[in-house]
Design an enzyme around this catalytic site. Structure first.
Site, PDB file in Angstrom:
ATOM      1  N   LEU A  29       0.810  -1.217   0.000  1.00  0.00           N
ATOM      2  CA  LEU A  29       0.000   0.000   0.000  1.00  0.00           C
ATOM      3  C   LEU A  29       0.842   1.265   0.000  1.00  0.00           C
ATOM      4  O   LEU A  29       1.890   1.329   0.639  1.00  0.00           O
ATOM      5  CB  LEU A  29      -0.910  -0.003   1.230  1.00  0.00           C
ATOM      6  CG  LEU A  29      -1.801  -1.245   1.354  1.00  0.00           C
ATOM      7  CD1 LEU A  29      -2.617  -1.167   2.643  1.00  0.00           C
ATOM      8  CD2 LEU A  29      -2.725  -1.389   0.154  1.00  0.00           C
ATOM      9  N   HIS A  30       0.376   2.255  -0.739  1.00  0.00           N
ATOM     10  CA  HIS A  30       1.006   3.580  -0.741  1.00  0.00           C
ATOM     11  C   HIS A  30      -0.082   4.609  -0.453  1.00  0.00           C
ATOM     12  O   HIS A  30      -1.251   4.252  -0.245  1.00  0.00           O
ATOM     13  CB  HIS A  30       1.718   3.847  -2.071  1.00  0.00           C
ATOM     14  CG  HIS A  30       0.854   3.590  -3.269  1.00  0.00           C
ATOM     15  ND1 HIS A  30      -0.219   4.371  -3.601  1.00  0.00           N
ATOM     16  CD2 HIS A  30       0.890   2.610  -4.205  1.00  0.00           C
ATOM     17  CE1 HIS A  30      -0.801   3.920  -4.683  1.00  0.00           C
ATOM     18  NE2 HIS A  30      -0.154   2.834  -5.078  1.00  0.00           N
ATOM     19  N   GLY A  32      -1.723   6.502  -2.249  1.00  0.00           N
ATOM     20  CA  GLY A  32      -2.879   6.434  -3.157  1.00  0.00           C
ATOM     21  C   GLY A  32      -3.945   5.492  -2.604  1.00  0.00           C
ATOM     22  O   GLY A  32      -5.138   5.814  -2.582  1.00  0.00           O
ATOM     23  N   HIS A  33      -3.514   4.314  -2.120  1.00  0.00           N
ATOM     24  CA  HIS A  33      -4.469   3.380  -1.512  1.00  0.00           C
ATOM     25  C   HIS A  33      -5.102   3.995  -0.265  1.00  0.00           C
ATOM     26  O   HIS A  33      -6.303   3.868  -0.029  1.00  0.00           O
ATOM     27  CB  HIS A  33      -3.771   2.091  -1.068  1.00  0.00           C
ATOM     28  CG  HIS A  33      -3.230   1.247  -2.171  1.00  0.00           C
ATOM     29  ND1 HIS A  33      -1.887   1.130  -2.429  1.00  0.00           N
ATOM     30  CD2 HIS A  33      -3.853   0.460  -3.079  1.00  0.00           C
ATOM     31  CE1 HIS A  33      -1.700   0.307  -3.442  1.00  0.00           C
ATOM     32  NE2 HIS A  33      -2.872  -0.108  -3.864  1.00  0.00           N
ATOM     33  N   GLN A  57      -5.124 -12.486 -12.350  1.00  0.00           N
ATOM     34  CA  GLN A  57      -4.976 -11.298 -13.194  1.00  0.00           C
ATOM     35  C   GLN A  57      -3.529 -11.061 -13.634  1.00  0.00           C
ATOM     36  O   GLN A  57      -3.217 -10.005 -14.183  1.00  0.00           O
ATOM     37  CB  GLN A  57      -5.568 -10.067 -12.512  1.00  0.00           C
ATOM     38  CG  GLN A  57      -4.812  -9.545 -11.305  1.00  0.00           C
ATOM     39  CD  GLN A  57      -5.614  -8.487 -10.544  1.00  0.00           C
ATOM     40  OE1 GLN A  57      -6.596  -8.784  -9.881  1.00  0.00           O
ATOM     41  NE2 GLN A  57      -5.199  -7.231 -10.634  1.00  0.00           N
ATOM     42  N   GLY A 144      -9.475   3.278  -7.474  1.00  0.00           N
ATOM     43  CA  GLY A 144      -8.702   4.412  -7.958  1.00  0.00           C
ATOM     44  C   GLY A 144      -8.942   4.656  -9.438  1.00  0.00           C
ATOM     45  O   GLY A 144      -9.102   3.714 -10.223  1.00  0.00           O
ATOM     46  N   GLN A 145      -8.954   5.939  -9.815  1.00  0.00           N
ATOM     47  CA  GLN A 145      -9.106   6.279 -11.242  1.00  0.00           C
ATOM     48  C   GLN A 145      -7.829   6.046 -12.024  1.00  0.00           C
ATOM     49  O   GLN A 145      -7.832   6.122 -13.241  1.00  0.00           O
ATOM     50  CB  GLN A 145      -9.538   7.742 -11.388  1.00  0.00           C
ATOM     51  CG  GLN A 145     -11.036   7.905 -11.260  1.00  0.00           C
ATOM     52  CD  GLN A 145     -11.466   9.352 -11.311  1.00  0.00           C
ATOM     53  OE1 GLN A 145     -10.636  10.255 -11.436  1.00  0.00           O
ATOM     54  NE2 GLN A 145     -12.751   9.572 -11.182  1.00  0.00           N
ATOM     55  N   ASP A 147      -6.415   3.291 -12.446  1.00  0.00           N
ATOM     56  CA  ASP A 147      -6.769   2.129 -13.273  1.00  0.00           C
ATOM     57  C   ASP A 147      -8.106   2.429 -13.942  1.00  0.00           C
ATOM     58  O   ASP A 147      -9.145   1.879 -13.581  1.00  0.00           O
ATOM     59  CB  ASP A 147      -6.826   0.873 -12.406  1.00  0.00           C
ATOM     60  CG  ASP A 147      -5.462   0.543 -11.822  1.00  0.00           C
ATOM     61  OD1 ASP A 147      -4.561   0.195 -12.591  1.00  0.00           O
ATOM     62  OD2 ASP A 147      -5.295   0.684 -10.591  1.00  0.00           O
ATOM     63  N   LEU A 173      -3.639   9.939  -7.033  1.00  0.00           N
ATOM     64  CA  LEU A 173      -2.701  10.721  -6.222  1.00  0.00           C
ATOM     65  C   LEU A 173      -1.345  10.727  -6.916  1.00  0.00           C
ATOM     66  O   LEU A 173      -0.927   9.695  -7.462  1.00  0.00           O
ATOM     67  CB  LEU A 173      -2.576  10.082  -4.829  1.00  0.00           C
ATOM     68  CG  LEU A 173      -2.695  11.055  -3.672  1.00  0.00           C
ATOM     69  CD1 LEU A 173      -4.095  11.650  -3.631  1.00  0.00           C
ATOM     70  CD2 LEU A 173      -2.410  10.344  -2.355  1.00  0.00           C
TER      71      LEU A 173
HETATM   72  O1  PAF Z   1      -6.497  -2.535  -8.535  1.00  0.00           O
HETATM   73  C1  PAF Z   1      -6.115  -3.537  -7.902  1.00  0.00           C
HETATM   74  O2  PAF Z   1      -5.304  -3.458  -6.975  1.00  0.00           O
HETATM   75  C2  PAF Z   1      -6.644  -4.907  -8.274  1.00  0.00           C
HETATM   76  O3  PAF Z   1      -6.832  -5.021  -9.647  1.00  0.00           O
HETATM   77  C3  PAF Z   1      -7.923  -5.291  -7.522  1.00  0.00           C
HETATM   78  C4  PAF Z   1      -9.074  -4.368  -7.850  1.00  0.00           C
HETATM   79  C5  PAF Z   1      -7.656  -5.259  -6.010  1.00  0.00           C
HETATM   80  C6  PAF Z   1      -8.365  -6.717  -7.890  1.00  0.00           C
HETATM   81  O4  PAF Z   1      -7.364  -7.648  -7.580  1.00  0.00           O
END
Ligand code: PAF
Length: 282
Positions: A29-30, A32-33, A57, A144-145, A147, A173
């Site tokens: 986490l940074h 932004g999170h 993913q 977050g925008q 992504d 951010l």
């Molecule tokens: O954006 C992310 O960190 C990931 O794609 C998410 C939404 C947590 C799904 O694994």
């Protein structure tokens, strides 16, 4: 902050609440999170954050195994940002058998841009987010925008499956120089870190050119690709798309889209071994 490892324990704990707010993450986490977590805090009667590095993913050659796991500092940060429940399931817990039921987002949205360069990425994201939604049953979920395409895919999924969840997108951010905060920024060498802001600067330059009346999108994209390549990047795409559906705008609609806030610029490029993405609404 309560740390919960199983779906059963999560359900048991959340049964006391009516209106969970939820921020899904992959950890590392940074700020932004933490901005997402802080925005989510007042939106529910309990705030749930998940940490789960979702194998589905990642492509085989991508950084699943080396994706930074920073559990201790993540816990401290989340505690400080007001997280009530940290849901951190193991792979065995979330995927006890191979996940053969998958959420398949529409190719027109999910097989372009990120999905083109990372085939199956949005199937993996949609599937895990659907599953996390089933576990947490949030009333509001925050993404977050940065992504941008992911946010559109999630919004579409929630709409088409009539999930009773409000999805909130939070502005990206940025570091002082303008680099979008990202877990993958940690991979950059000091030299690369100094260079990294040029991805967002390329998007800024494209935006300026559009606002100044240069409306040939293909030429603008091409020029931005050439410029970044000359600086030592390997760009995947620098694209101007309709905000509504991420499709390529027709030549005769570009001017109106620029005037009516209808465009978004999206970029993805590799600097050394690190792949960065960014976007800018025009
Ligand atoms: O954006 C992310 O960190 C990931 O794609 C998410 C939404 C947590 C799904 O694994």
């Amino acid at each position: 902050m309560k740390i919960v490892r199983t779906i059963a324990e999560l359900r048991q704990h959340l049964s006391a609440y009516k209106h969970p707010a939820f921020v899904p993450t992959m950890g590392n986490l940074h700020e932004g999170h933490l901005a997402l977590v802080r925005q989510a805090k007042p939106l529910g009667d309990v705030l749930v954050v998940s940490i789960f590095v979702n194998r589905l993913q990642f492509l085989p050659h991508e950084d699943f195994d080396t994706y930074p796991r920073t559990w201790e500092t993540d816990c401290q940060s989340l505690q400080g940002a007001g997280c009530d429940v940290l849901f951190a399931p193991s792979e065995q817990e979330l995927y006890p058998e191979p996940q053969t039921f998958l959420v398949q987002p529409p190719p027109a949205l999910a097989d372009i841009l990120e999905g083109h360069f990372r085939p199956g990425f949005f199937v993996g994201v949609s599937t895990v987010v659907m599953k996390l939604f089933a576990c947490v049953q949030p009333r509001v979920a925050v993404f977050g925008q940065k992504d941008y395409q992911q946010l559109m895919v999630i919004r579409g999924m929630v709409r088409q499956f009539a999930l009773p969840i409000a999805v909130l997108g939070v502005a990206t951010l940025r570091a002082a120089d303008g680099l979008a905060l990202s877990s993958r920024n940690n991979y950059l060498t000091p030299l690369e870190r100094a260079e990294a802001v040029h991805l967002s600067q390329s998007l800024q330059q494209m935006a300026q050119a559009l606002r100044a009346g240069t409306l040939d999108i293909a030429a603008l994209e091409q020029q931005a690709m050439v410029d970044l390549t000359a600086r030592g990047w390997q760009p995947d795409y620098l694209a101007a798309r309709r905000r509504a559906d991420l499709q390529v705008p027709a030549a005769d609609e570009v001017a109106a889209l620029v005037q009516n806030d209808g465009l978004v610029l999206l970029g993805a490029a590799r600097l050394g071994n690190t792949r960065l993405i960014d976007n800018l609404e025009v």
